[in-house]
Design a protein around this motif. Structure first.
Motif, short mmCIF file in Angstrom:
data_model
loop_
_atom_site.label_atom_id
_atom_site.label_comp_id
_atom_site.label_asym_id
_atom_site.label_seq_id
_atom_site.Cartn_x
_atom_site.Cartn_y
_atom_site.Cartn_z
N LEU A 142 0.82 -1.22 0.00
CA LEU A 142 0.00 0.00 0.00
C LEU A 142 0.85 1.27 0.00
CD1 LEU A 142 -2.79 -1.08 2.51
CD2 LEU A 142 -3.02 -0.78 0.03
N PRO A 147 2.56 2.93 -3.94
CA PRO A 147 2.08 4.05 -4.76
C PRO A 147 2.50 5.41 -4.23
CG PRO A 147 0.30 2.49 -4.34
CD PRO A 147 1.46 2.08 -3.50
N SER A 151 8.75 0.95 1.91
CA SER A 151 7.87 -0.05 1.31
C SER A 151 8.55 -1.43 1.21
CB SER A 151 7.39 0.44 -0.06
OG SER A 151 6.60 -0.54 -0.69
N ILE A 158 -0.37 -5.54 -5.18
CA ILE A 158 -1.04 -4.45 -4.46
C ILE A 158 -0.52 -3.10 -4.94
CG2 ILE A 158 -1.28 -3.33 -2.20
CD1 ILE A 158 -1.37 -6.18 -1.02
N VAL A 215 -1.92 -2.35 -8.56
CA VAL A 215 -3.35 -2.04 -8.57
C VAL A 215 -3.61 -0.69 -7.91
CG1 VAL A 215 -5.60 -2.76 -7.67
CG2 VAL A 215 -4.07 -4.46 -8.69
N CYS A 216 -3.01 -0.45 -6.77
CA CYS A 216 -3.23 0.83 -6.07
C CYS A 216 -2.67 2.01 -6.86
CB CYS A 216 -2.62 0.77 -4.67
SG CYS A 216 -3.52 -0.32 -3.56
N THR A 217 -1.53 1.82 -7.50
CA THR A 217 -0.96 2.90 -8.31
C THR A 217 -1.87 3.22 -9.49
OG1 THR A 217 1.27 2.28 -7.65
CG2 THR A 217 1.07 3.65 -9.62
N ILE A 256 -5.13 2.85 -9.54
CA ILE A 256 -6.29 3.55 -8.97
C ILE A 256 -5.94 5.01 -8.67
CG2 ILE A 256 -7.81 3.69 -6.95
CD1 ILE A 256 -7.65 0.56 -6.89
N VAL A 257 -4.80 5.23 -8.05
CA VAL A 257 -4.38 6.60 -7.75
C VAL A 257 -4.17 7.39 -9.04
CG1 VAL A 257 -2.52 7.99 -6.73
CG2 VAL A 257 -3.39 5.99 -5.52
#
Length: 109
Positions: A13, A16, A44, A67, A70-72, A74-75
């Motif tokens: 998490l 990103p 990280s 993770i 995917v989170c990057t 989304i951001v």
């Protein structure tokens, strides 16, 4: 969720954070963004490393990068209006399914 998995997830998490900070530094050349990039680029993987003490290396790395990716994405969608279409969502779903599957077959579910 066991503690090792929690460390890897938190590390993923945080990935990103340094990626976005690097993008901000690249566009602004503000040294504060460089510091944020360095701190989170170190923190990280350190957290992932803590989780790897009791988790298989390949599984930990796959979870961490999945993770982070995917989170990057989304951001990027929310901060930079990066295009997300149905095919990208299917691919993200496959990444998530792979991460969950790896954890499941590794005995962590």
């Amino acid at each position: 969720m066991d503690l090792a998995l929690a460390w890897v997830v938190v590390g993923g998490l945080l990935e990103p954070v340094w990626v976005i900070a690097l993008k901000r530094f690249d566009s602004t050349r503000n040294l504060a963004w460089a510091v944020v990039t360095i701190v989170f680029a170190v923190l990280s993987p350190v957290l992932m490393g803590i989780g790897m003490k009791t988790m298989p290396v390949g599984v930990a790395y796959a979870i961490w990068t999945g993770i982070g990716a995917v989170c990057t994405m989304i951001v990027g969608y929310y901060l930079y209006n990066d295009k997300v279409d149905a095919l990208k969502l299917v691919c993200v779903g496959m990444i998530l399914a792979g991460v969950v599957g790896l954890q499941f077959v590794s005995g962590g579910a």
